[in-house]
Design a protein around this motif. Sequence first.
Motif, PDB file in Angstrom:
ATOM      1  N   GLY A 186     -18.676  -7.664   9.035  1.00  0.00           N
ATOM      2  CA  GLY A 186     -18.295  -6.857   8.500  1.00  0.00           C
ATOM      3  C   GLY A 186     -17.528  -6.177   7.831  1.00  0.00           C
ATOM      4  O   GLY A 186     -17.402  -5.302   7.048  1.00  0.00           O
ATOM      5  N   TYR A 187     -16.044  -6.444   8.801  1.00  0.00           N
ATOM      6  CA  TYR A 187     -15.257  -6.084   8.261  1.00  0.00           C
ATOM      7  C   TYR A 187     -15.322  -6.819   6.923  1.00  0.00           C
ATOM      8  O   TYR A 187     -14.332  -6.071   5.639  1.00  0.00           O
ATOM      9  N   ALA A 188     -15.581  -7.864   6.376  1.00  0.00           N
ATOM     10  CA  ALA A 188     -15.153  -8.460   5.513  1.00  0.00           C
ATOM     11  C   ALA A 188     -15.477  -7.869   4.231  1.00  0.00           C
ATOM     12  O   ALA A 188     -15.295  -7.915   3.042  1.00  0.00           O
ATOM     13  N   GLU A 189     -16.941  -7.928   4.324  1.00  0.00           N
ATOM     14  CA  GLU A 189     -18.075  -7.285   3.592  1.00  0.00           C
ATOM     15  C   GLU A 189     -17.790  -6.112   2.761  1.00  0.00           C
ATOM     16  O   GLU A 189     -17.723  -5.054   1.633  1.00  0.00           O
ATOM     17  N   ALA A 190     -17.479  -5.547   3.631  1.00  0.00           N
ATOM     18  CA  ALA A 190     -16.768  -4.163   3.244  1.00  0.00           C
ATOM     19  C   ALA A 190     -15.141  -3.660   2.711  1.00  0.00           C
ATOM     20  O   ALA A 190     -15.080  -3.583   1.609  1.00  0.00           O
ATOM     21  N   THR A 191     -14.660  -5.106   2.391  1.00  0.00           N
ATOM     22  CA  THR A 191     -13.433  -4.983   2.351  1.00  0.00           C
ATOM     23  C   THR A 191     -13.805  -5.292   0.826  1.00  0.00           C
ATOM     24  O   THR A 191     -13.095  -5.126  -0.198  1.00  0.00           O
ATOM     25  N   ALA A 192     -14.522  -6.321   0.202  1.00  0.00           N
ATOM     26  CA  ALA A 192     -15.116  -6.523  -0.462  1.00  0.00           C
ATOM     27  C   ALA A 192     -15.798  -5.887  -1.423  1.00  0.00           C
ATOM     28  O   ALA A 192     -15.645  -5.676  -2.830  1.00  0.00           O
ATOM     29  N   ARG A 193     -16.699  -5.463  -0.828  1.00  0.00           N
ATOM     30  CA  ARG A 193     -17.550  -3.723  -1.541  1.00  0.00           C
ATOM     31  C   ARG A 193     -16.343  -2.634  -1.842  1.00  0.00           C
ATOM     32  O   ARG A 193     -16.342  -1.661  -3.038  1.00  0.00           O
ATOM     33  N   ARG A 194     -15.961  -2.311  -1.083  1.00  0.00           N
ATOM     34  CA  ARG A 194     -14.081  -1.031  -1.665  1.00  0.00           C
ATOM     35  C   ARG A 194     -13.382  -2.159  -3.012  1.00  0.00           C
ATOM     36  O   ARG A 194     -13.206  -1.123  -4.002  1.00  0.00           O
ATOM     37  N   LYS A 195     -12.966  -3.449  -2.828  1.00  0.00           N
ATOM     38  CA  LYS A 195     -12.563  -4.008  -3.788  1.00  0.00           C
ATOM     39  C   LYS A 195     -13.112  -3.792  -4.586  1.00  0.00           C
ATOM     40  O   LYS A 195     -12.927  -3.908  -6.008  1.00  0.00           O
ATOM     41  N   ALA A 196     -14.592  -3.942  -4.830  1.00  0.00           N
ATOM     42  CA  ALA A 196     -15.196  -3.378  -6.132  1.00  0.00           C
ATOM     43  C   ALA A 196     -15.784  -2.364  -7.021  1.00  0.00           C
ATOM     44  O   ALA A 196     -15.464  -2.717  -8.013  1.00  0.00           O
ATOM     45  N   GLU A 197     -15.770  -1.565  -5.751  1.00  0.00           N
ATOM     46  CA  GLU A 197     -14.738  -0.147  -6.035  1.00  0.00           C
ATOM     47  C   GLU A 197     -13.756   0.402  -6.329  1.00  0.00           C
ATOM     48  O   GLU A 197     -14.528   2.242  -6.876  1.00  0.00           O
ATOM     49  N   GLY A 198     -13.516  -0.342  -6.554  1.00  0.00           N
ATOM     50  CA  GLY A 198     -11.815  -0.135  -7.460  1.00  0.00           C
ATOM     51  C   GLY A 198     -11.404   0.949  -6.186  1.00  0.00           C
ATOM     52  O   GLY A 198     -10.145   1.787  -6.398  1.00  0.00           O
ATOM     53  N   GLN A 199     -11.298   0.989  -4.626  1.00  0.00           N
ATOM     54  CA  GLN A 199     -11.369   1.871  -3.682  1.00  0.00           C
ATOM     55  C   GLN A 199      -9.597   1.406  -2.597  1.00  0.00           C
ATOM     56  O   GLN A 199      -9.280   1.951  -1.778  1.00  0.00           O
ATOM     57  N   GLU A 200      -9.522   0.645  -3.193  1.00  0.00           N
ATOM     58  CA  GLU A 200      -8.812  -0.794  -2.172  1.00  0.00           C
ATOM     59  C   GLU A 200      -7.028  -0.024  -3.481  1.00  0.00           C
ATOM     60  O   GLU A 200      -6.959  -0.073  -4.540  1.00  0.00           O
ATOM     61  N   GLY A 201      -6.178   0.037  -2.134  1.00  0.00           N
ATOM     62  CA  GLY A 201      -4.490  -0.205  -2.418  1.00  0.00           C
ATOM     63  C   GLY A 201      -4.476   1.696  -2.192  1.00  0.00           C
ATOM     64  O   GLY A 201      -5.048   2.061  -1.986  1.00  0.00           O
ATOM     65  N   MET A 202      -3.820   2.009  -2.892  1.00  0.00           N
ATOM     66  CA  MET A 202      -3.119   2.581  -3.215  1.00  0.00           C
ATOM     67  C   MET A 202      -3.539   4.135  -3.940  1.00  0.00           C
ATOM     68  O   MET A 202      -4.352   3.199  -4.940  1.00  0.00           O
ATOM     69  N   PRO A 203      -3.800   5.237  -3.035  1.00  0.00           N
ATOM     70  CA  PRO A 203      -4.560   6.556  -4.608  1.00  0.00           C
ATOM     71  C   PRO A 203      -4.273   6.427  -5.670  1.00  0.00           C
ATOM     72  O   PRO A 203      -3.574   6.375  -6.179  1.00  0.00           O
ATOM     73  N   ARG A 204      -5.479   6.353  -6.308  1.00  0.00           N
ATOM     74  CA  ARG A 204      -5.303   6.369  -7.850  1.00  0.00           C
ATOM     75  C   ARG A 204      -5.169   7.762  -8.676  1.00  0.00           C
ATOM     76  O   ARG A 204      -3.976   7.663  -9.559  1.00  0.00           O
ATOM     77  N   ASN A 205      -5.637   8.786  -7.728  1.00  0.00           N
ATOM     78  CA  ASN A 205      -5.641   9.954  -8.879  1.00  0.00           C
ATOM     79  C   ASN A 205      -4.324  10.437  -8.342  1.00  0.00           C
ATOM     80  O   ASN A 205      -4.220  10.402  -7.102  1.00  0.00           O
ATOM     81  N   LEU A 206      -3.646  11.899  -8.885  1.00  0.00           N
ATOM     82  CA  LEU A 206      -2.504  12.534  -9.023  1.00  0.00           C
ATOM     83  C   LEU A 206      -3.699  13.314  -7.525  1.00  0.00           C
ATOM     84  O   LEU A 206      -2.075  13.729  -6.441  1.00  0.00           O
ATOM     85  N   ARG A 207      -4.488  13.372  -7.119  1.00  0.00           N
ATOM     86  CA  ARG A 207      -5.017  14.236  -6.135  1.00  0.00           C
ATOM     87  C   ARG A 207      -4.821  13.508  -4.562  1.00  0.00           C
ATOM     88  O   ARG A 207      -4.225  14.141  -3.727  1.00  0.00           O
ATOM     89  N   ALA A 208      -4.585  13.152  -4.603  1.00  0.00           N
ATOM     90  CA  ALA A 208      -5.211  11.814  -3.688  1.00  0.00           C
ATOM     91  C   ALA A 208      -3.679  11.658  -3.350  1.00  0.00           C
ATOM     92  O   ALA A 208      -2.903  11.183  -2.246  1.00  0.00           O
ATOM     93  N   LYS A 209      -2.595  10.823  -4.190  1.00  0.00           N
ATOM     94  CA  LYS A 209      -0.968  11.178  -4.679  1.00  0.00           C
ATOM     95  C   LYS A 209      -0.554  11.904  -3.925  1.00  0.00           C
ATOM     96  O   LYS A 209       0.707  11.868  -2.972  1.00  0.00           O
ATOM     97  N   LEU A 210      -0.866  13.423  -4.264  1.00  0.00           N
ATOM     98  CA  LEU A 210      -0.228  14.620  -3.919  1.00  0.00           C
ATOM     99  C   LEU A 210      -0.465  14.774  -1.728  1.00  0.00           C
ATOM    100  O   LEU A 210       0.085  15.089  -1.050  1.00  0.00           O
ATOM    101  N   ALA A 211      -1.749  14.494  -1.521  1.00  0.00           N
ATOM    102  CA  ALA A 211      -2.061  14.664  -0.658  1.00  0.00           C
ATOM    103  C   ALA A 211      -1.597  13.572   0.530  1.00  0.00           C
ATOM    104  O   ALA A 211      -1.195  13.898   1.740  1.00  0.00           O
ATOM    105  N   LEU A 212      -1.126  12.525  -0.207  1.00  0.00           N
ATOM    106  CA  LEU A 212      -0.751  11.655   1.176  1.00  0.00           C
ATOM    107  C   LEU A 212       0.885  11.884   0.711  1.00  0.00           C
ATOM    108  O   LEU A 212       1.199  11.632   2.004  1.00  0.00           O
ATOM    109  N   ALA A 213       1.715  12.269  -0.532  1.00  0.00           N
ATOM    110  CA  ALA A 213       3.046  12.167  -0.032  1.00  0.00           C
ATOM    111  C   ALA A 213       2.804  13.957   0.812  1.00  0.00           C
ATOM    112  O   ALA A 213       3.796  14.130   1.534  1.00  0.00           O
TER     113      ALA A 213
END
Length: 310
Positions: free
Chosen positions: A38-65
Amino acid sequence: MCGMSQQPPVRSTPSPPSRPDASMSLLTNVMDHALDDGYAEATARRKAEGQEGMPRNLRAKLALAAGLLLAAVVVTVGAAQARITAPVVAKERQELIGRVEAETKAADDLQKNVDSLRDEVGDRQRKALEKHGGDQGELVALLSGATEVHGPGVKLVVDDAKNTETGGGANPRENSSFSDTGRVRDRDMQRVVNGLWQSGAEAVAINGQRLTALSAIRAAGDAILVDNRPLVPPYTVLAVGDGKKLSTAFQDSADGQYLHVLQENYGIRSSISDQGEVRLPAAPSLIVRTAQPQATDAGRGAAATRKGTS
């Protein structure tokens, strides 16, 4: 004769060798599939949706900072507060240590003063006793414990049992509330001292503490007190008297037999020996409750004259 083509013999392909860990299939499966599917499938799905790794939009980056900044502020404030309060705690600790040392020194000074006053009172009492005792002053001082004595006697050493939890046989302390029968108690020392007096002892001391007619042997917890002074085992009892007669009389007495029962049944250790010379100190202080100084001859004569002329 027509020839037939001969097919080459077919050789059977040998089966691959079995794995050494074939008998441990469950452990092998766990090691090979450490991550749940199940973890492997979730990782593959997040990778396909482009949600893996660091946040891409500015709002997510500001929240993380902002989160990282807040964590850094909390850690910094905590470290600064600990650094500020550390000297205060150390100072309070040092002040407490100083107070304890000062109070201890004051208590030691008071104890020295008490000992000095006790010695002074004892000296004055002994002098007054010798002054009013007339020709019998030395004898009275000896009997009252006001002066140190020496001479032949006995040395009796009484100590707790090695194993204070064991005991058996007839219990000579059946009315006692003490459960640890392997320890020497105040009532035991009372019987020992009374037995020595009854056997002919002229003076007795326990661990250097001289006993008088007004001395009290009591208990405070597990400690034995003689005139409110604690003693520690082994208890060395020195008695002045005829050594051989005193030793024999004590061992044959009821109190000597009592000590023998404690030794046999409860492991309490004791030994008695004749001594050619024992020295006993004077009592630290004498308390006179009802005695009055003896009137001198001049005082009695004056009282008789007043009685005759009245």
